[in-house]
Design an enzyme around this catalytic site. Structure first.
Site, PDB file in Angstrom:
ATOM      1  N   ASP A  39       0.841  -1.198   0.000  1.00 21.23           N
ATOM      2  CA  ASP A  39       0.000   0.000   0.000  1.00 21.23           C
ATOM      3  C   ASP A  39       0.879   1.252   0.000  1.00 21.23           C
ATOM      4  OD1 ASP A  39      -2.921   1.169   0.741  1.00 21.23           O
ATOM      5  OD2 ASP A  39      -1.389   2.256   1.866  1.00 21.23           O
ATOM      6  N   TYR A  44       2.833   9.834  -0.140  1.00 25.06           N
ATOM      7  CA  TYR A  44       3.907   9.231   0.649  1.00 25.06           C
ATOM      8  C   TYR A  44       5.284   9.495   0.030  1.00 25.06           C
ATOM      9  CZ  TYR A  44       0.098   6.397   2.694  1.00 25.06           C
ATOM     10  OH  TYR A  44      -1.044   5.971   3.302  1.00 25.06           O
ATOM     11  N   LYS A  73      -2.829   5.999  -4.151  1.00 23.58           N
ATOM     12  CA  LYS A  73      -3.917   6.915  -3.817  1.00 23.58           C
ATOM     13  C   LYS A  73      -3.677   8.291  -4.418  1.00 23.58           C
ATOM     14  CE  LYS A  73      -3.884   4.673   0.694  1.00 23.58           C
ATOM     15  NZ  LYS A  73      -2.441   4.415   0.730  1.00 23.58           N
ATOM     16  N   HIS A 107      -7.667   9.576  -1.744  1.00 22.73           N
ATOM     17  CA  HIS A 107      -7.048   9.483  -0.423  1.00 22.73           C
ATOM     18  C   HIS A 107      -7.832  10.214   0.662  1.00 22.73           C
ATOM     19  CE1 HIS A 107      -2.775   9.044   1.512  1.00 22.73           C
ATOM     20  NE2 HIS A 107      -3.729   8.640   2.326  1.00 22.73           N
TER      21      HIS A 107
END
Length: 281
Positions: A39, A44, A73, A107
């Site tokens: 994931d 990120y 996301k 997200h």
């Protein structure tokens, strides 16, 4: 899971994991421990490193990169039809995936830079969902879903969606059971996947869970993760420690009895350790 592919119950979370050596080490252990889901998210800022690690490590584990389920996301700054299309293509490039992503999520229901109560949040996430549906129709992505949506957001989405989201990813642990949200998802064919199953680490020192861990001869993390998967929730625990990544996978060879599930459920206080999306318009 709606969309045809089976979503693994256990995945490796990668939030805040950005060091190349750490990413390689935890993915190496994850693949050897049976994880088949990674994931990540544009926000990120580790998609390229994850893609590189998978290309290097999959041959070692007799896997093709496409055999590892990848979730990414849409960043909150990329809401809106055209921006979604461009953001998805960038994620694909960064991950080095010549084939469709397994799952792409919105997200956050709000738009970066806008106040939570701004009504344009709703209009822009509607545009975003239409773009997600177009990506799905064109075969660019295997399944689409959302993250951090409340029942209010899901009800709104289902009023205009031509494609029901396959997955809702949301914070969930014994302190925040999300029973109403999970029931709503079950009623509408949406798979519920929990993040922050360990309460961002706070629950690892809860005396009730510690006592239960001693009873079962397991770690506190394993008890918390078993609580989720035993109730048919997916989990994506994050760790930068390879030994914890391996430990977190050992949750399918024991069961909590009903009384202990009840004890853990009784800890519910509605507490968020992460972000609370309930006031996003």
């Amino acid at each position: 899971m709606a969309g045809g592919d089976k979503l693994p119950l256990l995945g490796l979370g990668t939030y805040k994991v950005k060091d190349p050596q750490t990413i390689s080490a935890v993915i190496d252990v994850a693949l050897s421990s049976g994880y088949k889901l990674i994931d990540t998210a544009a926000g990120y800022r580790n998609e390229a490193l994850i893609g590189q690690a998978l290309r290097e490590l999959c041959p070692k584990h007799n896997l093709l990169p496409e055999e590892v389920f990848i979730t990414s996301k849409l960043a909150p700054c990329d809401h809106g039809y055209e921006k979604v299309i461009a953001a998805y293509e960038k994620s694909l490039r960064d991950l080095g995936r010549p084939h469709p992503l397994d799952l792409y999520l919105i997200h956050w229901p709000g738009v970066q830079g806008k106040k939570r109560e701004d009504p344009s949040n709703a209009a822009l996430r509607r545009e975003s969902w239409k773009a997600m549906e177009e990506l799905y129709r064109r075969g660019k992505v295997k399944a689409i879903g959302v993250s951090n949506y409340t029942i209010k957001h899901l009800e709104e989405l289902l009023q205009y969606a031509a494609i029901t989201p396959a997955v809702l990813q949301s914070e969930c642990h014994p302190f925040l059971r999300q029973a109403d949200v999970r029931s709503y998802c079950a009623a509408h064919g949406i798979f519920f996947q929990a993040y922050s199953s360990l309460g961002t680490g706070d629950l690892l020192h809860n005396s009730t869970v510690e006592e239960m861990a001693r009873k079962y001869g397991r770690s506190v993390a394993q008890i918390l993760l078993r609580w989720a998967v035993q109730q048919e929730m997916g989990v994506i625990p994050k760790s930068s420690n390879p030994s914890h990544v391996k430990e977190n996978a050992a949750i399918f060879d024991f069961e909590l009895d009903e009384a202990d599930l009840g004890v853990l459920n009784s800890l519910d206080s509605g507490r968020h350790f992460c972000w609370d999306p309930s006031d996003v318009a």
